[in-house]
Scaffold this motif. Structure first.
Motif, PDB file in Angstrom:
ATOM      1  N   ARG A   1      15.579  15.292  36.865  1.00  0.00           N
ATOM      2  CA  ARG A   1      14.902  15.854  38.039  1.00  0.00           C
ATOM      3  C   ARG A   1      15.905  16.107  39.161  1.00  0.00           C
ATOM      4  N   ALA A   2      16.860  15.203  39.316  1.00  0.00           N
ATOM      5  CA  ALA A   2      17.869  15.353  40.369  1.00  0.00           C
ATOM      6  C   ALA A   2      18.735  16.585  40.123  1.00  0.00           C
TER       7      ALA A   2
ATOM      8  N   GLU B   1      15.894  19.041  56.391  1.00  0.00           N
ATOM      9  CA  GLU B   1      15.071  18.600  55.250  1.00  0.00           C
ATOM     10  C   GLU B   1      15.716  19.022  53.932  1.00  0.00           C
ATOM     11  N   THR B   2      16.272  20.212  53.888  1.00  0.00           N
ATOM     12  CA  THR B   2      16.961  20.677  52.681  1.00  0.00           C
ATOM     13  C   THR B   2      18.173  19.797  52.403  1.00  0.00           C
ATOM     14  N   ALA B   3      18.948  19.503  53.444  1.00  0.00           N
ATOM     15  CA  ALA B   3      20.121  18.641  53.278  1.00  0.00           C
ATOM     16  C   ALA B   3      19.700  17.257  52.803  1.00  0.00           C
ATOM     17  N   ARG B   4      18.618  16.719  53.369  1.00  0.00           N
ATOM     18  CA  ARG B   4      18.133  15.403  52.949  1.00  0.00           C
ATOM     19  C   ARG B   4      17.756  15.414  51.468  1.00  0.00           C
ATOM     20  N   ARG B   5      17.055  16.470  51.043  1.00  0.00           N
ATOM     21  CA  ARG B   5      16.663  16.576  49.628  1.00  0.00           C
ATOM     22  C   ARG B   5      17.885  16.661  48.719  1.00  0.00           C
ATOM     23  N   LEU B   6      18.889  17.448  49.117  1.00  0.00           N
ATOM     24  CA  LEU B   6      20.092  17.574  48.291  1.00  0.00           C
ATOM     25  C   LEU B   6      20.821  16.239  48.197  1.00  0.00           C
ATOM     26  N   HIS B   7      20.980  15.560  49.316  1.00  0.00           N
ATOM     27  CA  HIS B   7      21.709  14.286  49.304  1.00  0.00           C
ATOM     28  C   HIS B   7      20.947  13.234  48.496  1.00  0.00           C
TER      29      HIS B   7
ATOM     30  N   ALA C   1      19.028  13.938  45.926  1.00  0.00           N
ATOM     31  CA  ALA C   1      19.238  14.327  44.523  1.00  0.00           C
ATOM     32  C   ALA C   1      20.627  13.895  44.058  1.00  0.00           C
ATOM     33  N   GLU C   2      21.623  14.061  44.911  1.00  0.00           N
ATOM     34  CA  GLU C   2      22.988  13.635  44.545  1.00  0.00           C
ATOM     35  C   GLU C   2      23.030  12.128  44.290  1.00  0.00           C
ATOM     36  N   GLN C   3      22.328  11.370  45.109  1.00  0.00           N
ATOM     37  CA  GLN C   3      22.272   9.912  44.921  1.00  0.00           C
ATOM     38  C   GLN C   3      21.574   9.573  43.604  1.00  0.00           C
ATOM     39  N   ALA C   4      20.514  10.318  43.290  1.00  0.00           N
ATOM     40  CA  ALA C   4      19.732  10.052  42.079  1.00  0.00           C
ATOM     41  C   ALA C   4      20.504  10.348  40.808  1.00  0.00           C
ATOM     42  N   LEU C   5      21.587  11.106  40.907  1.00  0.00           N
ATOM     43  CA  LEU C   5      22.391  11.406  39.713  1.00  0.00           C
ATOM     44  C   LEU C   5      22.993  10.155  39.089  1.00  0.00           C
ATOM     45  N   SER C   6      23.106   9.083  39.861  1.00  0.00           N
ATOM     46  CA  SER C   6      23.673   7.843  39.315  1.00  0.00           C
ATOM     47  C   SER C   6      22.588   6.889  38.804  1.00  0.00           C
ATOM     48  N   SER C   7      21.345   7.349  38.760  1.00  0.00           N
ATOM     49  CA  SER C   7      20.242   6.521  38.267  1.00  0.00           C
ATOM     50  C   SER C   7      20.426   6.230  36.776  1.00  0.00           C
ATOM     51  N   PRO C   8      20.061   5.031  36.338  1.00  0.00           N
ATOM     52  CA  PRO C   8      20.114   4.746  34.904  1.00  0.00           C
ATOM     53  C   PRO C   8      18.995   5.455  34.133  1.00  0.00           C
TER      54      PRO C   8
END
Length: 117
Positions: free
Chosen positions: A98-99, A76-82, A84-91
């Motif tokens: 938040r990410a 679950e921690t790994a899922r949350r981190l990944h 968040a990493e994906q959300a870093l490219s959000s416009p």
């Protein structure tokens, strides 16, 4: 290394010691696709240690990969981190903010756990 808990709520593997064999085995168990990166970082750490005549780069390697494993051994921690990493490219700057906060909290907690605190 042990198998995942039957209900999936526990860590995938026990917390490894910060030794090369233990870390290698843990990476193979929780993030096998990262083994090439693990070995590349290991080689760089040993070269840097030789260049600097210091064991600090090797200790830093152990700590870095201890943190990776600490995160990845908890699905679950790994899922949350990944996520968040994906959300870093959000416009959306709020999503990115938040990410960054979420990723930072996860990584800091993993560092504390690896440091024994």
């Amino acid at each position: 290394m042990s198998m995942p808990y039957a209900d999936g709520s526990g860590p995938l593997v026990p917390k490894p010691e910060l030794t090369l064999p233990a870390l290698r085995q843990a990476v193979a168990a929780v993030a096998p696709s990262r083994l090439p990166e693990f070995f590349e970082d290991l080689q760089k750490a040993f070269v840097r240690a030789g260049d600097e005549d210091s064991v600090v780069p090797i200790r830093m390697f152990y700590r870095q990969w201890g943190v990776v494993i600490e995160i990845e051994r908890h699905p679950e921690t790994a899922r949350r981190l990944h996520a968040a990493e994906q959300a870093l490219s959000s416009p959306d700057p709020n999503v990115r903010e938040r990410a960054v906060r979420e990723a930072g909290e996860i990584v800091r907690a993993a560092h504390r756990e690896v440091a024994g605190g």
